[in-house]
Design a protein around this motif. Structure first.
Motif, PDB file in Angstrom:
ATOM      1  N   GLY A   1      36.464  -8.395  -4.942  1.00 34.28           N
ATOM      2  CA  GLY A   1      37.131  -9.627  -4.541  1.00 34.28           C
ATOM      3  C   GLY A   1      36.801 -10.066  -3.130  1.00 34.28           C
ATOM      4  N   LEU A   2      36.916  -9.152  -2.163  1.00 32.64           N
ATOM      5  CA  LEU A   2      36.619  -9.522  -0.776  1.00 32.64           C
ATOM      6  C   LEU A   2      35.154  -9.915  -0.576  1.00 32.64           C
ATOM      7  CD1 LEU A   2      38.764  -7.092   1.409  1.00 32.64           C
ATOM      8  CD2 LEU A   2      38.959  -9.576   1.241  1.00 32.64           C
ATOM      9  N   PRO A   3      34.176  -9.150  -1.101  1.00 33.38           N
ATOM     10  CA  PRO A   3      32.789  -9.612  -0.976  1.00 33.38           C
ATOM     11  C   PRO A   3      32.563 -10.998  -1.563  1.00 33.38           C
ATOM     12  CG  PRO A   3      32.814  -7.304  -1.599  1.00 33.38           C
ATOM     13  CD  PRO A   3      34.238  -7.783  -1.669  1.00 33.38           C
ATOM     14  N   LEU A   4      33.180 -11.268  -2.717  1.00 29.67           N
ATOM     15  CA  LEU A   4      33.023 -12.590  -3.323  1.00 29.67           C
ATOM     16  C   LEU A   4      33.646 -13.666  -2.446  1.00 29.67           C
ATOM     17  CD1 LEU A   4      32.138 -14.344  -5.701  1.00 29.67           C
ATOM     18  CD2 LEU A   4      34.305 -13.787  -6.830  1.00 29.67           C
ATOM     19  N   LEU A   5      34.811 -13.371  -1.890  1.00 30.96           N
ATOM     20  CA  LEU A   5      35.462 -14.330  -1.001  1.00 30.96           C
ATOM     21  C   LEU A   5      34.611 -14.577   0.246  1.00 30.96           C
ATOM     22  CD1 LEU A   5      39.203 -14.443  -0.103  1.00 30.96           C
ATOM     23  CD2 LEU A   5      37.527 -14.573   1.718  1.00 30.96           C
ATOM     24  N   PHE A   6      34.100 -13.501   0.854  1.00 29.92           N
ATOM     25  CA  PHE A   6      33.281 -13.647   2.064  1.00 29.92           C
ATOM     26  C   PHE A   6      32.029 -14.473   1.778  1.00 29.92           C
ATOM     27  CE2 PHE A   6      34.978  -9.340   3.769  1.00 29.92           C
ATOM     28  CZ  PHE A   6      36.113  -9.974   4.245  1.00 29.92           C
ATOM     29  N   MET A   7      31.345 -14.150   0.681  1.00 29.62           N
ATOM     30  CA  MET A   7      30.136 -14.892   0.329  1.00 29.62           C
ATOM     31  C   MET A   7      30.454 -16.366   0.100  1.00 29.62           C
ATOM     32  SD  MET A   7      28.616 -16.362  -2.584  1.00 29.62           S
ATOM     33  CE  MET A   7      29.298 -15.464  -3.967  1.00 29.62           C
TER      34      MET A   7
ATOM     35  N   GLU B   1      34.198 -19.178  -5.441  1.00 31.44           N
ATOM     36  CA  GLU B   1      33.159 -20.155  -5.136  1.00 31.44           C
ATOM     37  C   GLU B   1      33.239 -21.399  -6.007  1.00 31.44           C
ATOM     38  OE1 GLU B   1      30.933 -17.219  -7.785  1.00 31.44           O
ATOM     39  OE2 GLU B   1      33.009 -17.732  -7.326  1.00 31.44           O
ATOM     40  N   ALA B   2      34.181 -21.451  -6.946  1.00 32.01           N
ATOM     41  CA  ALA B   2      34.168 -22.472  -7.981  1.00 32.01           C
ATOM     42  C   ALA B   2      34.281 -23.890  -7.428  1.00 32.01           C
ATOM     43  CB  ALA B   2      35.293 -22.207  -8.979  1.00 32.01           C
ATOM     44  N   LEU B   3      35.248 -24.150  -6.557  1.00 33.51           N
ATOM     45  CA  LEU B   3      35.476 -25.512  -6.092  1.00 33.51           C
ATOM     46  C   LEU B   3      34.372 -26.024  -5.189  1.00 33.51           C
ATOM     47  CD1 LEU B   3      39.323 -25.658  -5.462  1.00 33.51           C
ATOM     48  CD2 LEU B   3      38.015 -26.574  -7.370  1.00 33.51           C
TER      49      LEU B   3
END
Length: 467
Positions: free
Chosen positions: A74-80, A227-229
């Motif tokens: 979750g955090l890596p995806l949020l950071f990216m 990253e969706a929006l």
């Protein structure tokens, strides 16, 4: 004789300032709290769907995955997502991020795989609406459930044509409506907890490796969509600043939304082997009576309506941007003359979602994740590549931890995703590989038969001047 649709012009960034939107797209302002709620309903929208997750993997493994997956996925995806959304606020989002980093072919693969996964993913939310409505009508037939799912798809497709502002305005209200009954459940449920959820055991009838792999697939799905929006960045005023900010604030709210209701529900109703989609409503009725059960069921309906609307908004921008670059038929560029939204891309997507809405929740989740993970791998690799190839991008947010933080952000989710894909059994490997292989074929067909050039003013590669 009518003329062929012309794709709206697109513009690549050649300065540190945000790019202009596609010609014809309507840029709309969103308040920070409205955008925060819109991100929340896109990624989470409450704990709905956790019931089948617990029944599939058992409560101990469910809690372990919900504790570890946020850290390593979750955090890596949020950071990216935060770094690239601030650096490249382009319509099409992830498709254009990968295209900027690796060129047309790999950008197309990322966009195609995401759009293909949407045929399953958006259908999930329509299916869950029907599951929660069954609380009021327990004898609903499979055909009636499908009819209800179709109604959800097409009503919200029409509403989605209205654009980003509609979802932004409704997201705040829907977030309050869907979280309020769970707050009451927590207040009533804590004193009635008869056992500690961690004393419950994982199913002994399934192999641990297969259970872990399937659980990872589902827990990844519960923590995906940061990253969706960004795919609608060209329609959100000041997206480069607002999207990274909303992403940072939404993460703890998501974790609390999953963990607390699940903990109390297992303490009250330990018969998790018999849980099903929509079971939170039964637990709420046990705690507070039919009125609370009905409220939770209604919240489940509204949450999945919000999820469907938000994800349709996101997914439809990908074929729109790909068509604007000349890779898909120009008709997908057609905009609503009144609302400035990609109406053809929305309608075509909804037609495909209608077919997929016949399947059950768990099958849709596992197939969706198998499809979407390779596209997400390309996003993480694009993050690393753009650090070297485009160091002067105006990054509003940077992955923390320097080079070590960047390596962790790229390697950890790719490793977890690969294990989840190949460790959950072989049922979805063949269809997953076939779906992935359709990407190069679609790219070749687009090059061969697409009769329109990329929109004027758009360069397929991104160049940035130093600040």
């Amino acid at each position: 004789m009518s003329t062929a649709p012309t794709c709206p012009a697109t513009t690549s960034i050649n300065t540190p300032s945000p790019p202009p939107a596609h010609a014809g797209l309507r840029v709309q302002p969103l308040r920070h709290f409205s955008l925060l709620c819109l991100v929340y309903v896109t990624v989470c929208a409450g704990p709905f769907g956790l019931e089948e997750f617990v029944r599939s993997v058992g409560p101990e493994l469910a809690f372990a995955l919900l504790l570890l997956t946020p850290i390593f996925w979750g955090l890596p995806l949020l950071f990216m997502s935060a770094e690239l959304a601030g650096a490249l606020p382009l319509e099409g989002g992830l498709y254009r991020w990968v295209k900027t980093a690796f060129g047309d072919f790999w950008g197309f693969q990322a966009g195609w795989w995401w759009w293909l996964s949407s045929f399953l993913d958006c259908a999930i939310y329509a299916v869950l609406v029907a599951d929660y409505v069954s609380f009021f009508h327990p004898g609903m037939s499979a055909l009636a459930r499908w009819g209800l799912a179709l109604a959800v798809i097409w009503v919200f497709t029409l509403l989605n044509v209205r654009g980003v502002a509609v979802m932004g305005m409704s997201a705040t209200f829907l977030t309050v409506v869907l979280l309020a009954p769970f707050a009451i459940m927590l207040i009533l449920g804590v004193p009635q907890m008869a056992q500690c959820p961690l004393t419950l055991l994982m199913p002994a009838t399934r192999e641990t490796a297969a259970t872990l792999g399937a659980g990872l697939l589902m827990s990844i799905w519960f923590l995906s969509g940061f990253e969706a929006l960004a795919t609608a960045s060209g329609e959100i005023q000041d997206a480069a600043r607002l999207l990274p900010r909303a992403l940072r604030w939404v993460f703890p709210l998501i974790l609390l939304s999953y963990g607390l209701p699940l903990w109390v529900s297992l303490g009250v109703d330990g018969d998790w082997q018999n849980w099903r989609a929509g079971h939170f409503a039964d637990i709420a009725a046990k705690l507070g009576g039919p009125w609370l059960g009905g409220w939770v069921s209604l919240a489940g309906v509204t949450a999945n309506l919000a999820l469907f609307g938000a994800w349709l908004l996101s997914y439809a921008r990908i074929p729109f941007a790909m068509a604007a670059d000349g890779h898909l038929p120009a008709t997908l560029c057609r905009l609503s003359p009144r609302y400035g939204t990609p109406v053809t891309a929305l309608v075509v997507s909804a037609m495909l979602y209608s077919v997929m809405a016949w399947f059950d929740f768990r099958s849709l989740v596992e197939m969706t994740i198998w499809l979407i993970l390779p596209a997400m791998f390309l996003e993480f690799l694009a993050l690393a590549k753009l650090r070297h190839s485009h160091p002067d991008l105006p990054r509003r947010f940077r992955v923390p931890g320097g080079r070590l933080g960047l390596v962790f952000t790229v390697i950890s989710p790719i490793g977890i995703g690969l294990f989840a894909m190949f460790g959950s059994g072989t049922d979805y490997v063949l269809p997953g590989v076939m779906a992935l292989a359709s990407g190069p074929v679609a790219f070749w067909l687009g090059r061969r038969f697409s009769r329109h050039a990329p929109a004027a003013g758009h360069s397929p590669q991104f160049t940035a001047r130093s600040q």
